[in-house]
Write a protein that holds these residues in place. Sequence first.
Motif, PDB file in Angstrom:
ATOM      1  N   PRO A 268      65.293  29.956  78.006  1.00  0.00           N
ATOM      2  CA  PRO A 268      66.697  30.653  78.581  1.00  0.00           C
ATOM      3  C   PRO A 268      66.583  32.098  78.484  1.00  0.00           C
ATOM      4  O   PRO A 268      65.986  32.847  77.447  1.00  0.00           O
ATOM      5  N   GLY A 269      67.352  32.804  79.458  1.00  0.00           N
ATOM      6  CA  GLY A 269      67.354  34.334  79.429  1.00  0.00           C
ATOM      7  C   GLY A 269      68.866  34.536  79.679  1.00  0.00           C
ATOM      8  O   GLY A 269      69.796  34.854  78.633  1.00  0.00           O
ATOM      9  N   ARG A 270      69.227  34.429  81.065  1.00  0.00           N
ATOM     10  CA  ARG A 270      70.377  34.556  81.508  1.00  0.00           C
ATOM     11  C   ARG A 270      71.423  34.063  80.700  1.00  0.00           C
ATOM     12  O   ARG A 270      72.818  34.549  80.483  1.00  0.00           O
ATOM     13  N   SER A 271      71.389  32.614  80.380  1.00  0.00           N
ATOM     14  CA  SER A 271      72.466  31.727  79.749  1.00  0.00           C
ATOM     15  C   SER A 271      72.759  32.247  78.328  1.00  0.00           C
ATOM     16  O   SER A 271      74.073  31.938  77.871  1.00  0.00           O
ATOM     17  N   LEU A 272      71.915  32.794  77.628  1.00  0.00           N
ATOM     18  CA  LEU A 272      72.037  33.386  76.222  1.00  0.00           C
ATOM     19  C   LEU A 272      72.845  34.553  76.291  1.00  0.00           C
ATOM     20  O   LEU A 272      73.475  34.905  75.035  1.00  0.00           O
ATOM     21  N   VAL A 273      72.719  35.654  77.103  1.00  0.00           N
ATOM     22  CA  VAL A 273      73.151  36.999  76.914  1.00  0.00           C
ATOM     23  C   VAL A 273      73.921  37.372  78.073  1.00  0.00           C
ATOM     24  O   VAL A 273      74.881  38.299  77.763  1.00  0.00           O
ATOM     25  N   ALA A 274      73.828  36.826  79.252  1.00  0.00           N
ATOM     26  CA  ALA A 274      74.814  37.278  80.462  1.00  0.00           C
ATOM     27  C   ALA A 274      76.159  37.472  79.917  1.00  0.00           C
ATOM     28  O   ALA A 274      76.866  38.509  80.182  1.00  0.00           O
ATOM     29  N   ASP A 275      76.843  36.329  79.626  1.00  0.00           N
ATOM     30  CA  ASP A 275      78.367  36.459  79.183  1.00  0.00           C
ATOM     31  C   ASP A 275      78.689  37.125  78.165  1.00  0.00           C
ATOM     32  O   ASP A 275      80.035  37.242  77.860  1.00  0.00           O
ATOM     33  N   ALA A 276      77.452  37.881  77.326  1.00  0.00           N
ATOM     34  CA  ALA A 276      77.956  38.781  76.189  1.00  0.00           C
ATOM     35  C   ALA A 276      78.138  40.095  76.774  1.00  0.00           C
ATOM     36  O   ALA A 276      78.445  40.906  75.762  1.00  0.00           O
ATOM     37  N   GLY A 277      77.785  40.392  77.991  1.00  0.00           N
ATOM     38  CA  GLY A 277      78.017  41.776  78.310  1.00  0.00           C
ATOM     39  C   GLY A 277      78.955  42.087  79.350  1.00  0.00           C
ATOM     40  O   GLY A 277      79.321  41.315  80.181  1.00  0.00           O
ATOM     41  N   ILE A 278      79.529  43.341  79.250  1.00  0.00           N
ATOM     42  CA  ILE A 278      80.674  44.054  80.076  1.00  0.00           C
ATOM     43  C   ILE A 278      80.110  45.306  80.401  1.00  0.00           C
ATOM     44  O   ILE A 278      79.803  46.189  79.580  1.00  0.00           O
ATOM     45  N   ILE A 279      80.130  45.441  81.862  1.00  0.00           N
ATOM     46  CA  ILE A 279      79.631  46.923  82.012  1.00  0.00           C
ATOM     47  C   ILE A 279      81.059  47.675  82.290  1.00  0.00           C
ATOM     48  O   ILE A 279      81.936  47.001  83.164  1.00  0.00           O
ATOM     49  N   VAL A 280      81.360  48.884  81.740  1.00  0.00           N
ATOM     50  CA  VAL A 280      82.430  49.741  82.187  1.00  0.00           C
ATOM     51  C   VAL A 280      82.001  50.772  83.067  1.00  0.00           C
ATOM     52  O   VAL A 280      81.122  51.469  82.783  1.00  0.00           O
ATOM     53  N   THR A 281      82.740  50.990  84.142  1.00  0.00           N
ATOM     54  CA  THR A 281      82.359  51.808  85.140  1.00  0.00           C
ATOM     55  C   THR A 281      83.605  52.570  85.720  1.00  0.00           C
ATOM     56  O   THR A 281      84.640  51.864  85.619  1.00  0.00           O
ATOM     57  N   GLU A 282      83.428  53.470  86.619  1.00  0.00           N
ATOM     58  CA  GLU A 282      84.567  54.436  87.061  1.00  0.00           C
ATOM     59  C   GLU A 282      84.413  54.453  88.538  1.00  0.00           C
ATOM     60  O   GLU A 282      83.499  54.467  89.119  1.00  0.00           O
ATOM     61  N   VAL A 283      85.657  54.017  89.118  1.00  0.00           N
ATOM     62  CA  VAL A 283      85.980  54.472  90.658  1.00  0.00           C
ATOM     63  C   VAL A 283      85.612  55.959  90.790  1.00  0.00           C
ATOM     64  O   VAL A 283      86.554  56.913  90.266  1.00  0.00           O
TER      65      VAL A 283
END
Length: 390
Positions: A268-283
Amino acid sequence: MRKEQYNFPLEDLISEDDFEKVKKFAKDKETPFLVIDLAKVGKMYDELIENMPFVKVYYAIKANPLDEVILTLKNKGSNFDAATVYEIDHLLRLGVQPERISYGNTIKKEKDVAYAYQKGVRLFVTDSESDLRKIAKNAPGSRVFFRLLTESDGADWPLSRKFGAHPDVVFELIILAQELGLEPYGLSFHVGSQQRDIGQWDNALSKCKYLFEAVALHGIKLKMINLGGGFPAKYLSPANELSTYAHEILRFIKEDFGDDHPEIIIEPGRSLVADAGIIVTEVIMISKKSKLNQYKWVYLDIGKFGGLIETLEECIKYPIYSERKGYEEEAILAGPTCDSMDILYEDHKYVFPDAMEEGERLYVFTTGAYTQSYCSVAFNGIPPLKAYVM
Protein backbone atom coordinates in the motif's frame (compact mmCIF):
# COMPACT_ATOMS: atom_id res chain seq x y z
CA MET A 1 -33.20 29.20 -8.76
CA ARG A 2 -29.68 28.60 -7.52
CA LYS A 3 -29.13 26.71 -4.31
CA GLU A 4 -26.33 26.45 -1.85
CA GLN A 5 -24.26 23.43 -2.86
CA TYR A 6 -20.80 22.16 -2.04
CA ASN A 7 -18.67 19.34 -3.40
CA PHE A 8 -18.75 17.28 -0.21
CA PRO A 9 -19.63 17.50 3.49
CA LEU A 10 -16.47 18.59 5.32
CA GLU A 11 -17.26 16.27 8.23
CA ASP A 12 -16.87 13.27 5.89
CA LEU A 13 -13.15 14.04 5.70
CA ILE A 14 -12.16 15.79 8.91
CA SER A 15 -13.67 16.76 12.24
CA GLU A 16 -14.35 20.42 12.95
CA ASP A 17 -11.76 20.42 15.75
CA ASP A 18 -9.07 18.86 13.54
CA PHE A 19 -9.81 21.32 10.73
CA GLU A 20 -9.42 24.23 13.16
CA LYS A 21 -6.06 22.77 14.20
CA VAL A 22 -4.94 22.61 10.58
CA LYS A 23 -6.00 26.21 9.95
CA LYS A 24 -4.21 27.42 13.08
CA PHE A 25 -1.08 25.48 12.12
CA ALA A 26 -1.20 26.84 8.56
CA LYS A 27 -2.06 30.43 9.41
CA ASP A 28 1.43 31.97 9.20
CA LYS A 29 2.77 29.79 6.35
CA GLU A 30 3.01 30.90 2.74
CA THR A 31 1.02 28.83 0.26
CA PRO A 32 1.11 26.39 -1.36
CA PHE A 33 2.13 23.72 1.13
CA LEU A 34 1.19 20.24 2.28
CA VAL A 35 0.28 19.36 5.85
CA ILE A 36 0.62 15.74 6.95
CA ASP A 37 -1.13 14.39 10.05
CA LEU A 38 1.21 11.67 11.31
CA ALA A 39 -1.38 10.36 13.76
CA LYS A 40 -3.68 9.63 10.83
CA VAL A 41 -0.89 7.75 9.01
CA GLY A 42 -0.50 5.53 12.07
CA LYS A 43 -4.26 5.11 12.34
CA MET A 44 -4.51 4.03 8.69
CA TYR A 45 -1.78 1.43 9.23
CA ASP A 46 -3.58 0.08 12.30
CA GLU A 47 -6.85 -0.08 10.36
CA LEU A 48 -5.15 -1.97 7.54
CA ILE A 49 -3.68 -4.55 9.93
CA GLU A 50 -6.97 -4.86 11.80
CA ASN A 51 -8.83 -5.64 8.58
CA MET A 52 -6.10 -7.70 6.93
CA PRO A 53 -4.19 -9.49 9.72
CA PHE A 54 -3.17 -12.19 7.24
CA VAL A 55 -0.85 -9.85 5.25
CA LYS A 56 2.67 -8.51 5.57
CA VAL A 57 2.83 -4.80 4.70
CA TYR A 58 5.53 -3.32 2.44
CA TYR A 59 4.82 0.42 2.31
CA ALA A 60 5.54 1.86 -1.16
CA ILE A 61 7.59 4.86 -0.11
CA LYS A 62 7.23 6.60 -3.49
CA ALA A 63 3.76 7.64 -2.32
CA ASN A 64 5.21 9.85 0.40
CA PRO A 65 8.90 9.54 1.33
CA LEU A 66 8.96 12.06 4.20
CA ASP A 67 11.29 10.86 6.96
CA GLU A 68 8.56 11.30 9.56
CA VAL A 69 6.12 9.15 7.58
CA ILE A 70 8.68 6.37 7.09
CA LEU A 71 9.66 6.41 10.77
CA THR A 72 6.02 6.33 11.86
CA LEU A 73 5.42 3.22 9.77
CA LYS A 74 8.77 1.67 10.69
CA ASN A 75 7.85 1.94 14.36
CA LYS A 76 4.48 0.34 13.60
CA GLY A 77 6.27 -2.69 12.15
CA SER A 78 5.90 -2.03 8.44
CA ASN A 79 8.27 -3.34 5.81
CA PHE A 80 9.08 -1.21 2.75
CA ASP A 81 8.91 -1.38 -1.02
CA ALA A 82 11.72 0.56 -2.72
CA ALA A 83 11.83 1.33 -6.44
CA THR A 84 15.43 2.61 -6.69
CA VAL A 85 18.76 2.47 -4.89
CA TYR A 86 18.09 6.04 -3.79
CA GLU A 87 15.01 4.88 -1.91
CA ILE A 88 16.99 1.95 -0.48
CA ASP A 89 19.64 4.37 0.81
CA HIS A 90 16.89 6.58 2.25
CA LEU A 91 15.45 3.64 4.20
CA LEU A 92 18.85 2.46 5.42
CA ARG A 93 19.67 6.00 6.59
CA LEU A 94 16.56 5.88 8.76
CA GLY A 95 17.60 2.59 10.33
CA VAL A 96 15.37 0.23 8.34
CA GLN A 97 17.03 -3.19 8.23
CA PRO A 98 17.70 -4.50 4.70
CA GLU A 99 15.66 -7.62 5.39
CA ARG A 100 12.61 -5.34 5.65
CA ILE A 101 13.18 -3.94 2.15
CA SER A 102 11.93 -5.28 -1.18
CA TYR A 103 13.50 -4.00 -4.40
CA GLY A 104 10.13 -3.71 -6.07
CA ASN A 105 10.95 -2.25 -9.49
CA THR A 106 11.23 -4.58 -12.50
CA ILE A 107 13.45 -2.01 -14.30
CA LYS A 108 16.93 -2.06 -12.75
CA LYS A 109 20.49 -1.29 -13.81
CA GLU A 110 22.94 -4.12 -13.26
CA LYS A 111 25.07 -1.98 -10.94
CA ASP A 112 21.99 -1.11 -8.88
CA VAL A 113 21.15 -4.79 -8.36
CA ALA A 114 24.73 -5.33 -7.15
CA TYR A 115 24.53 -2.30 -4.86
CA ALA A 116 21.26 -3.41 -3.28
CA TYR A 117 22.65 -6.90 -2.71
CA GLN A 118 25.84 -5.47 -1.18
CA LYS A 119 23.65 -3.46 1.21
CA GLY A 120 21.85 -6.63 2.32
CA VAL A 121 18.66 -6.61 0.23
CA ARG A 122 17.64 -10.16 -0.69
CA LEU A 123 14.13 -9.78 -2.12
CA PHE A 124 13.76 -8.71 -5.76
CA VAL A 125 10.93 -8.51 -8.28
CA THR A 126 11.33 -9.30 -11.97
CA ASP A 127 9.29 -9.68 -15.15
CA SER A 128 11.89 -10.30 -17.88
CA GLU A 129 14.79 -12.61 -18.71
CA SER A 130 17.20 -9.69 -18.97
CA ASP A 131 16.43 -8.47 -15.47
CA LEU A 132 16.39 -12.00 -14.05
CA ARG A 133 19.90 -12.65 -15.35
CA LYS A 134 21.10 -9.37 -13.80
CA ILE A 135 19.75 -10.56 -10.45
CA ALA A 136 21.32 -14.02 -10.80
CA LYS A 137 24.71 -12.50 -11.63
CA ASN A 138 24.74 -9.70 -9.06
CA ALA A 139 22.48 -10.98 -6.25
CA PRO A 140 23.16 -14.75 -6.17
CA GLY A 141 20.81 -16.91 -4.14
CA SER A 142 18.29 -14.11 -3.64
CA ARG A 143 14.53 -14.63 -3.45
CA VAL A 144 12.73 -13.42 -6.54
CA PHE A 145 9.05 -12.89 -7.22
CA PHE A 146 7.55 -12.48 -10.66
CA ARG A 147 5.16 -9.74 -11.69
CA LEU A 148 2.14 -10.74 -13.74
CA LEU A 149 0.65 -8.52 -16.40
CA THR A 150 -2.84 -7.49 -15.30
CA GLU A 151 -5.53 -5.13 -16.51
CA SER A 152 -6.37 -1.97 -14.55
CA ASP A 153 -10.06 -1.70 -15.43
CA GLY A 154 -11.82 0.17 -12.64
CA ALA A 155 -8.72 2.02 -11.42
CA ASP A 156 -8.57 5.82 -11.25
CA TRP A 157 -4.81 5.67 -11.97
CA PRO A 158 -4.12 2.62 -14.20
CA LEU A 159 -0.79 0.78 -14.00
CA SER A 160 -1.12 -1.83 -16.75
CA ARG A 161 1.06 -2.45 -19.84
CA LYS A 162 4.43 -1.15 -18.61
CA PHE A 163 4.95 -3.72 -15.86
CA GLY A 164 4.48 -7.45 -15.70
CA ALA A 165 4.48 -10.34 -18.15
CA HIS A 166 1.97 -12.85 -19.48
CA PRO A 167 1.65 -16.08 -17.45
CA ASP A 168 3.41 -18.14 -20.13
CA VAL A 169 6.45 -15.84 -19.93
CA VAL A 170 6.37 -15.86 -16.13
CA PHE A 171 6.26 -19.68 -16.17
CA GLU A 172 9.49 -19.82 -18.19
CA LEU A 173 11.12 -17.21 -15.91
CA ILE A 174 10.31 -19.27 -12.81
CA ILE A 175 11.92 -22.35 -14.33
CA LEU A 176 14.97 -20.32 -15.41
CA ALA A 177 15.32 -18.69 -11.98
CA GLN A 178 15.80 -22.04 -10.33
CA GLU A 179 18.35 -23.06 -12.97
CA LEU A 180 20.26 -19.82 -12.28
CA GLY A 181 20.51 -20.56 -8.56
CA LEU A 182 17.87 -18.09 -7.39
CA GLU A 183 14.92 -18.93 -5.15
CA PRO A 184 11.60 -18.63 -7.04
CA TYR A 185 9.69 -17.17 -4.13
CA GLY A 186 6.33 -16.00 -5.39
CA LEU A 187 4.17 -13.93 -7.71
CA SER A 188 3.02 -10.33 -7.71
CA PHE A 189 0.55 -8.11 -9.53
CA HIS A 190 -0.91 -4.63 -9.27
CA VAL A 191 -4.52 -4.03 -10.27
CA GLY A 192 -4.12 -0.25 -10.54
CA SER A 193 -4.06 2.60 -8.06
CA GLN A 194 -7.37 3.59 -6.40
CA GLN A 195 -8.97 0.44 -7.79
CA ARG A 196 -12.74 0.51 -7.37
CA ASP A 197 -13.46 -2.91 -8.90
CA ILE A 198 -12.58 -5.42 -6.17
CA GLY A 199 -13.14 -8.24 -8.66
CA GLN A 200 -9.82 -7.36 -10.32
CA TRP A 201 -8.03 -9.07 -7.42
CA ASP A 202 -10.07 -12.20 -8.12
CA ASN A 203 -8.98 -12.21 -11.77
CA ALA A 204 -5.32 -11.80 -10.85
CA LEU A 205 -5.41 -14.44 -8.11
CA SER A 206 -6.81 -16.99 -10.55
CA LYS A 207 -3.69 -16.49 -12.69
CA CYS A 208 -1.56 -17.00 -9.59
CA LYS A 209 -3.38 -20.24 -8.81
CA TYR A 210 -2.69 -21.54 -12.33
CA LEU A 211 1.02 -20.75 -12.08
CA PHE A 212 1.39 -22.21 -8.59
CA GLU A 213 0.04 -25.49 -9.92
CA ALA A 214 1.95 -25.38 -13.22
CA VAL A 215 5.40 -24.91 -11.66
CA ALA A 216 4.63 -27.43 -8.90
CA LEU A 217 4.61 -30.08 -11.65
CA HIS A 218 8.28 -29.13 -12.20
CA GLY A 219 9.15 -29.48 -8.54
CA ILE A 220 8.98 -25.76 -7.68
CA LYS A 221 6.90 -24.68 -4.68
CA LEU A 222 6.08 -20.99 -4.69
CA LYS A 223 5.54 -19.52 -1.22
CA MET A 224 4.20 -15.98 -1.61
CA ILE A 225 1.70 -13.77 -3.43
CA ASN A 226 2.17 -10.00 -3.51
CA LEU A 227 -1.23 -8.33 -3.98
CA GLY A 228 0.31 -4.92 -4.71
CA GLY A 229 -1.65 -1.82 -3.81
CA GLY A 230 -4.84 -0.26 -5.10
CA PHE A 231 -6.73 0.15 -1.83
CA PRO A 232 -8.92 3.24 -1.49
CA ALA A 233 -8.51 6.80 -0.33
CA LYS A 234 -11.31 9.37 0.11
CA TYR A 235 -11.54 11.31 -3.14
CA LEU A 236 -14.72 12.81 -4.59
CA SER A 237 -15.94 9.56 -6.15
CA PRO A 238 -16.90 7.09 -3.43
CA ALA A 239 -15.20 3.71 -3.01
CA ASN A 240 -16.00 0.73 -0.83
CA GLU A 241 -14.72 0.69 2.74
CA LEU A 242 -11.37 -1.01 3.42
CA SER A 243 -13.19 -3.71 5.40
CA THR A 244 -15.10 -4.66 2.23
CA TYR A 245 -11.90 -4.91 0.21
CA ALA A 246 -10.31 -7.04 2.94
CA HIS A 247 -13.28 -9.39 3.27
CA GLU A 248 -13.64 -9.96 -0.46
CA ILE A 249 -9.90 -10.38 -1.13
CA LEU A 250 -9.58 -12.96 1.65
CA ARG A 251 -12.59 -14.77 0.19
CA PHE A 252 -10.88 -14.84 -3.23
CA ILE A 253 -7.68 -16.21 -1.66
CA LYS A 254 -9.52 -18.95 0.20
CA GLU A 255 -11.51 -19.93 -2.88
CA ASP A 256 -8.27 -20.50 -4.82
CA PHE A 257 -5.89 -21.69 -2.11
CA GLY A 258 -7.99 -22.81 0.86
CA ASP A 259 -7.14 -21.96 4.47
CA ASP A 260 -3.51 -23.02 4.00
CA HIS A 261 -2.78 -20.14 1.64
CA PRO A 262 0.67 -18.78 0.73
CA GLU A 263 2.28 -15.85 2.52
CA ILE A 264 0.44 -12.70 1.44
CA ILE A 265 2.26 -9.41 0.92
CA ILE A 266 0.68 -6.04 0.11
CA GLU A 267 2.34 -2.82 -1.06
CA PRO A 268 0.00 0.00 0.00
CA GLY A 269 1.03 3.58 -0.64
CA ARG A 270 -1.97 5.79 -1.37
CA SER A 271 -4.26 4.08 1.15
CA LEU A 272 -1.83 4.69 4.03
CA VAL A 273 -0.97 8.35 3.47
CA ALA A 274 -3.43 10.04 1.09
CA ASP A 275 -6.11 10.81 3.67
CA ALA A 276 -3.48 12.20 6.05
CA GLY A 277 -2.60 15.13 3.77
CA ILE A 278 -4.14 18.54 3.09
CA ILE A 279 -2.71 21.03 0.60
CA VAL A 280 -3.37 24.67 1.43
CA THR A 281 -3.46 26.85 -1.68
CA GLU A 282 -4.39 30.43 -2.56
CA VAL A 283 -6.68 31.70 -5.28
CA ILE A 284 -4.45 33.89 -7.45
CA MET A 285 -6.96 35.05 -10.01
CA ILE A 286 -10.61 34.65 -11.05
CA SER A 287 -11.50 35.60 -14.62
CA LYS A 288 -13.72 34.96 -17.63
CA LYS A 289 -12.52 34.40 -21.19
CA SER A 290 -15.43 36.37 -22.66
CA LYS A 291 -18.46 38.28 -21.44
CA LEU A 292 -20.83 35.48 -22.39
CA ASN A 293 -18.62 32.64 -21.20
CA GLN A 294 -20.59 30.38 -18.89
CA TYR A 295 -17.72 29.49 -16.58
CA LYS A 296 -15.22 31.41 -14.55
CA TRP A 297 -11.60 30.33 -14.51
CA VAL A 298 -10.09 30.00 -11.05
CA TYR A 299 -6.28 30.02 -10.96
CA LEU A 300 -4.52 28.55 -7.93
CA ASP A 301 -0.92 28.89 -6.80
CA ILE A 302 -0.48 25.12 -7.21
CA GLY A 303 -0.97 23.12 -10.38
CA LYS A 304 0.06 19.98 -12.20
CA PHE A 305 3.79 20.70 -11.89
CA GLY A 306 3.55 21.75 -8.26
CA GLY A 307 2.26 18.43 -6.96
CA LEU A 308 -1.14 17.82 -8.56
CA ILE A 309 0.07 15.78 -11.56
CA GLU A 310 -2.58 13.14 -10.82
CA THR A 311 -5.15 15.58 -12.18
CA LEU A 312 -3.73 14.53 -15.57
CA GLU A 313 -6.76 13.58 -17.68
CA GLU A 314 -8.71 14.40 -14.50
CA CYS A 315 -7.97 10.90 -13.18
CA ILE A 316 -7.89 11.81 -9.48
CA LYS A 317 -10.56 14.22 -8.30
CA TYR A 318 -9.58 15.74 -4.98
CA PRO A 319 -12.10 17.17 -2.52
CA ILE A 320 -11.47 20.95 -2.58
CA TYR A 321 -13.01 23.06 0.16
CA SER A 322 -13.76 26.76 0.51
CA GLU A 323 -14.82 28.28 3.80
CA ARG A 324 -16.96 30.84 1.97
CA LYS A 325 -20.72 30.43 2.03
CA GLY A 326 -22.93 31.38 -0.87
CA TYR A 327 -24.73 30.19 -3.98
CA GLU A 328 -23.18 27.57 -6.23
CA GLU A 329 -21.06 28.45 -9.21
CA GLU A 330 -19.22 26.02 -11.44
CA ALA A 331 -15.64 26.84 -12.37
CA ILE A 332 -12.65 25.64 -14.34
CA LEU A 333 -9.58 25.15 -12.16
CA ALA A 334 -6.05 25.83 -13.38
CA GLY A 335 -2.52 26.13 -12.02
CA PRO A 336 -0.15 29.11 -12.02
CA THR A 337 2.47 28.15 -14.62
CA CYS A 338 2.90 29.32 -18.21
CA ASP A 339 2.25 25.81 -19.58
CA SER A 340 -1.15 25.37 -21.22
CA MET A 341 -1.27 21.78 -19.88
CA ASP A 342 -1.52 23.22 -16.39
CA ILE A 343 -5.30 22.95 -16.22
CA LEU A 344 -6.50 20.84 -13.32
CA TYR A 345 -10.20 20.37 -14.03
CA GLU A 346 -12.08 21.57 -17.11
CA ASP A 347 -14.48 18.76 -18.01
CA HIS A 348 -15.40 18.08 -14.39
CA LYS A 349 -16.63 21.35 -12.98
CA TYR A 350 -15.99 22.08 -9.32
CA VAL A 351 -18.61 24.10 -7.45
CA PHE A 352 -17.56 27.10 -5.37
CA PRO A 353 -19.42 29.91 -3.59
CA ASP A 354 -19.98 32.80 -6.00
CA ALA A 355 -18.63 35.18 -3.35
CA MET A 356 -15.16 33.55 -3.45
CA GLU A 357 -12.43 36.16 -3.95
CA GLU A 358 -8.81 36.32 -5.03
CA GLY A 359 -6.39 35.88 -2.14
CA GLU A 360 -8.59 33.35 -0.35
CA ARG A 361 -7.28 30.00 0.75
CA LEU A 362 -8.67 26.69 -0.46
CA TYR A 363 -8.02 23.31 1.16
CA VAL A 364 -7.30 20.34 -1.08
CA PHE A 365 -7.97 17.13 0.85
CA THR A 366 -6.63 13.59 0.39
CA THR A 367 -3.31 14.92 -0.91
CA GLY A 368 -0.88 12.99 1.30
CA ALA A 369 0.09 10.65 -1.56
CA TYR A 370 1.89 11.41 -4.82
CA THR A 371 1.93 15.17 -4.42
CA GLN A 372 5.22 16.37 -2.96
CA SER A 373 7.05 13.34 -4.40
CA TYR A 374 5.71 14.07 -7.90
CA CYS A 375 6.25 17.84 -8.05
CA SER A 376 8.83 19.42 -10.36
CA VAL A 377 12.08 20.83 -9.02
CA ALA A 378 11.75 24.38 -10.33
CA PHE A 379 9.45 24.76 -13.33
CA ASN A 380 9.00 28.51 -13.90
CA GLY A 381 11.39 28.85 -10.96
CA ILE A 382 8.71 27.71 -8.54
CA PRO A 383 10.31 25.71 -5.69
CA PRO A 384 9.14 22.19 -4.84
CA LEU A 385 6.05 21.84 -2.69
CA LYS A 386 6.84 22.37 0.98
CA ALA A 387 5.57 19.82 3.46
CA TYR A 388 4.97 20.08 7.20
CA VAL A 389 4.01 17.41 9.71
CA MET A 390 1.71 17.88 12.68
